[in-house]
Design a protein around this motif. Structure first.
Motif: not given
Length: 310
Positions: A193-204
């Protein structure tokens, strides 16, 4: 928490989750190796051939020779007497003596032939037995030598494992402190879950965690539509397939596996060759210092501010 701070926070949590993933994988591999070391091999000795046979038993040699001699002498005397004076009694005695002599001589020759063949086979089997015995003794020496080396390797790997367990405990405690800030809901406190949240935030793709357009909602939608993998076992078995939809997770699992193999090979090799690996970056002492410095850096940020430090 604003968007930039949330991104920094998520990066720290992601790095800690990734490190714990690596540590768990390496500890499992070390434990498996340790369990396989120091076990003595079961080496069976060669089977010795039966005892060598004697052509004629010693205690029968003299009586047989005497009987054969008597039979031969009687038959010769009888046939000589028959030659000078024909006598049925002498002829009968001569034939009886000759038959006895021939029977004894034939039996002795047969026994000698059988025993000779047996003893030839026995000699071949003994030669093979002696070769197998030398090989067996050599294997025993090798097994003892290998077992001693494995015990040394086992003890050093146990020390490394204990050091790694201590590092793992510290990393988990550091992660718990960040989770205790209650920024991420408990159900999402895991690497996937954390890695997915990081992707969402990094990609805007989103700028916060909660809400209709937040990371939680996006994560749940993609999970229901099977666009992302949410089970770690499935991630490992389908690693190449998640590279584009879950890049941070892909990187974490891939790098964890590569680092695990690197550390494992280095530790096993250095302990096997009795090499002092303190100058190697994969040494447990150096690794522990690296993690202590990194986690101290994270905790200092945590102390400076609860929400705006990142």
């Amino acid at each position: 928490m604003n968007y930039q701070d949330l991104k920094k926070y998520m990066t720290i949590v992601y790095e800690l989750e990734e490190e714990i993933c690596f540590q768990n994988e390496l500890m499992a591999k070390l434990q498996q190796k340790i369990s396989s070391l120091g076990i003595s091999r079961n080496i069976n000795p060669p089977k010795k051939p039966p005892t060598k046979k004697i052509t004629i038993p010693i205690f029968l040699s003299a009586p047989i020779a005497i009987l054969a001699g008597i039979g031969l002498v009687i038959s010769l005397i009888s046939f000589v007497q028959i030659f000078w004076e024909f006598d049925l009694k002498h002829m009968f005695a001569g034939w009886i003596a000759l038959v006895i002599f021939c029977y004894i001589a034939g039996w002795a020759l047969e026994q000698w032939d059988k025993t000779s063949k047996y003893n030839s086979q026995y000699k071949r089997e003994m030669d093979k037995y002696n070769r197998d015995l030398e090989h067996y003794q050599e294997e025993i020496r090798k097994n003892k030598y290998n077992q001693q080396n494995e015990e040394k390797l086992k003890n050093k790997l146990i020390n490394n494992l204990m050091g790694l367990q201590a590092v793992n405990k510290g990393t988990k405690e550091c992660l718990v402190r960040f989770y205790n800030m209650e920024i991420i809901m408990p159900k999402y406190r895991n690497l996937i879950a954390v890695s997915s949240f990081k992707d969402y935030l990094d990609e805007g793709r989103c700028y916060e965690l909660s809400g209709h357009e937040g990371a939680y909602n996006l994560y749940n939608i993609e999970a229901r539509l099977d666009k992302i993998v949410t089970q770690l076992d499935a991630v490992i078995s389908n690693l190449s397939e998640i590279k584009y939809n879950q890049y941070s997770l892909y990187q974490a699992v891939k790098e964890s596996g590569e680092r695990t193999n690197l550390y494992y090979r280095q530790w096993v090799r250095s302990t096997n060759d009795f090499v002092d690996s303190y100058n190697n970056n994969t040494n447990i002492t150096n690794y522990r210092l690296q993690r202590m410095n990194k986690e101290l850096e994270y905790q200092n940020k945590l102390l400076r501010s609860r929400y705006s430090y990142l």
